[in-house]
Scaffold this active site. Structure first.
Site, PDB file in Angstrom:
ATOM      1  N   GLU A   1      -1.397  -8.542   4.517  1.00 60.41           N
ATOM      2  CA  GLU A   1      -2.660  -9.448   4.281  1.00 60.41           C
ATOM      3  C   GLU A   1      -1.905 -10.492   5.617  1.00 60.41           C
ATOM      4  O   GLU A   1      -0.884 -10.308   5.463  1.00 60.41           O
ATOM      5  CB  GLU A   1      -2.264 -10.847   2.711  1.00 60.41           C
ATOM      6  CG  GLU A   1      -3.333 -10.328   2.113  1.00 60.41           C
ATOM      7  CD  GLU A   1      -3.172 -11.635   0.881  1.00 60.41           C
ATOM      8  OE1 GLU A   1      -2.697 -13.107   1.246  1.00 60.41           O
ATOM      9  OE2 GLU A   1      -3.160 -11.348  -0.419  1.00 60.41           O
TER      10      GLU A   1
ATOM     11  N   GLU B   1       2.387 -11.218  -4.248  1.00 61.90           N
ATOM     12  CA  GLU B   1       2.623 -12.293  -4.563  1.00 61.90           C
ATOM     13  C   GLU B   1       3.634 -12.858  -5.411  1.00 61.90           C
ATOM     14  O   GLU B   1       3.356 -14.004  -6.156  1.00 61.90           O
ATOM     15  CB  GLU B   1       2.561 -14.104  -3.414  1.00 61.90           C
ATOM     16  CG  GLU B   1       1.498 -12.997  -2.381  1.00 61.90           C
ATOM     17  CD  GLU B   1       1.272 -14.378  -1.375  1.00 61.90           C
ATOM     18  OE1 GLU B   1       0.715 -15.200  -1.975  1.00 61.90           O
ATOM     19  OE2 GLU B   1       0.454 -13.932  -0.089  1.00 61.90           O
TER      20      GLU B   1
HETATM   21  C1  BGC Z   1      -3.108 -14.286  -1.375  1.00 63.35           C
HETATM   22  C2  BGC Z   1      -4.192 -15.102  -1.706  1.00 63.35           C
HETATM   23  C3  BGC Z   1      -5.041 -16.420  -0.724  1.00 63.35           C
HETATM   24  C4  BGC Z   1      -4.588 -16.015   0.495  1.00 63.35           C
HETATM   25  C5  BGC Z   1      -5.298 -17.181   1.808  1.00 63.35           C
HETATM   26  C6  BGC Z   1      -2.446 -15.335  -0.471  1.00 63.35           C
HETATM   27  O1  BGC Z   1      -1.140 -16.096  -0.747  1.00 63.35           O
HETATM   28  O2  BGC Z   1      -2.122 -13.527  -2.128  1.00 63.35           O
HETATM   29  O3  BGC Z   1      -5.574 -14.365  -2.476  1.00 63.35           O
HETATM   30  O4  BGC Z   1      -5.999 -16.480  -1.010  1.00 63.35           O
HETATM   31  O5  BGC Z   1      -3.175 -16.085   0.690  1.00 63.35           O
HETATM   32  O6  BGC Z   1      -4.362 -18.518   0.940  1.00 63.35           O
END
Ligand code: BGC
Length: 453
Positions: free
Chosen positions: A359, A169
């Protein structure tokens, strides 16, 4: 929802977790590590909501074996983590063998347990000594420094690691860190400077990509992307769906350094998108001869973090953002499960790459420890819903080869501190950082078992 497609490529499909160094490792000055920009930033209580810091986090640095045993128990076959730059090159120039050793040990431990390591080189941190010299704004410093860092890591892990994501990101470095300032380094730079930060990140990616391929051509390389996707309120309205695609892939006029195409278009197509030059015309970064060739690496796969979306509708022939809530059963204002489907569809349509959902997960503030247990049903119902939308995209031909839950354990959520809890394992901060498996952990374990049948 038909899940046969995931089962079809079961052998290749990665079910796993994702974490990041700053959020989990702790041990902030152990074994030669220097202060990172995030250690420095979080040492000022004004910067962190609950006035905590990244110094101890989950102490993953010391407890990684116990944690890998938990991963094994859950049945995952992949684990994404990032490298703490300040642990590996504390002064920005010289390699710290003990820092390197930690990542070698971690990778070996994962491989011993048949868990594929997926590595992010930069998940927002850097040595504070480099940040003090301008960090990502300082072109003549940072690209070489990142090259050195890449070399050190790839030389140490070559032959063992198959997947590298150069940056996580980048928007949160450029926009949140150097523009809005609520992330490290907490700066409010001019628009031109922020775009220079983004440009330098892309140059660092290009340099890093070439180093990785030179040392180990078998490694598959990616550059991560994220963001809110536009979701059509009427899915049968083709023009509206197209408008959503365009909205998702247009540059952000207000949030300088945010947006998707300003990063992945140069990498995939060799130039910034047209609207970048139009919208940002008064403060474009200096683009030197050869820059675009360096950045234009292509990618072996796409790494995307998917959490949220917003709905759009058609009003008198215009396409506008919905103000009212259009929520689904397990959605809430932040986690709109349909975002998964449209993000994957749109991204695949544009870049035509195999995708790793690097993620996805669900926050919850209502995790309560009851008799040593945490009944976080809401979390896994939400995750289940996200997965069903991923499967829908797969069933329509989108090539997805893995899904990683954010996150393994409750951790340091950047400037929000330890308040938000997104893990499937709780970390009892009042009790020796003990790990407590939540109901969602058992749900994921059983779900993965089911997928493998
Ligand atoms: C990030 C993580 C973060 C997650 C939840 C993503 O933007 O890569 O590091 O903890 O979102 O907020």
């Amino acid at each position: 929802m038909d899940s046969s497609h995931c089962i079809l490529f079961m052998d290749k499909f990665y079910w796993g977790f994702a974490i990041a160094a700053t959020q989990n490792e702790g041990a902030y000055l152990d074994d030669g590590k220097s202060l990172s920009n995030w250690d420095a930033f979080s040492s000022n209580p004004k910067n962190i909501e609950d006035k905590t810091n990244s110094f101890v986090a989950c102490d993953f640095y010391h407890r990684y074996k116990e944690d890998v045993a938990l991963l094994k128990e859950c049945g995952v076959n992949s684990f994404r983590f990032s490298i703490n730059w300040a642990r590996v090159i504390p002064d920005g120039r010289n390699i710290n063998d003990k820092g390197i050793k930690f990542y070698q040990n971690l990778v070996d431990e994962l491989l011993r347990n048949n868990i594929e390591p997926i590595i992010t080189l930069c998940h927002w941190d850097m040595p504070e000594c480099l940040e003090k010299q301008g960090g990502w704004l300082n072109r003549s410093l940072i690209i070489d420094a990142f090259a050195l860092f890449t070399k050190a890591i790839i030389n140490a892990l070559k032959g063992k690691v198959k997947y590298i994501i150069t940056f996580n990101e980048p928007q949160n470095i450029a926009f949140s860190g150097y523009n809005e300032g609520h992330f490290a380094p907490g700066k409010h730079l001019s628009k031109k400077e922020v775009l220079t930060v983004s440009h330098n990140i892309l140059l660092a990616h290009g340099t890093s990509y070439r180093i990785i391929k030179e040392i180990d051509p078998n490694i598959k390389v990616s550059f991560n992307n994220c963001g809110w996707v536009a979701i059509p309120s009427d899915e049968s309205n083709k023009a509206l769906v197209k408008a959503c695609y365009n909205s998702f892939f247009s540059v952000e006029p207000e949030r300088i350094g945010d947006g998707r195409t300003m990063y992945t278009d140069p990498i995939m197509f060799g130039d910034y998108p047209k609207d970048y030059y139009e919208v940002y015309k008064d403060f474009l970064p200096d683009i030197l001869e050869g820059d675009m060739d360096l950045i234009h690496t292509g990618m072996d796969f796409a790494s995307v973090n998917i959490y949220q979306g917003y709905f759009m509708k058609e009003v008198n022939g215009n396409f506008v953002r919905c103000k009212e809530n259009i929520l689904e059963e397990y959605d809430n204002d932040l986690y709109t499960a349909k975002a998964m489907y449209y993000f994957l569809k749109f991204y695949y349509e544009r870049y035509k790459l195999p995708i790793l959902v690097s993620e996805n997960g669900a926050d919850s503030h209502d995790d309560v420890i009851l008799d040593g247990k945490i009944h976080d049903v809401k979390r896994y119902k939400e995750i289940e819903c996200f997965i069903s939308y991923m499967k829908k995209a797969i069933s329509e031909g989108v090539e997805v080869f893995g899904y990683l839950i954010w996150t393994f354990m409750d951790n340091f959520e950047w400037s929000s501190g330890y308040g938000p809890r997104m893990g499937l394992v709780a970390v009892d901060r009042n009790n020796n950082l003990n790990r407590i498996k939540k109901d969602s952990f058992y749900w994921y374990r059983d779900f993965i078992k089911g997928e493998k049948r």
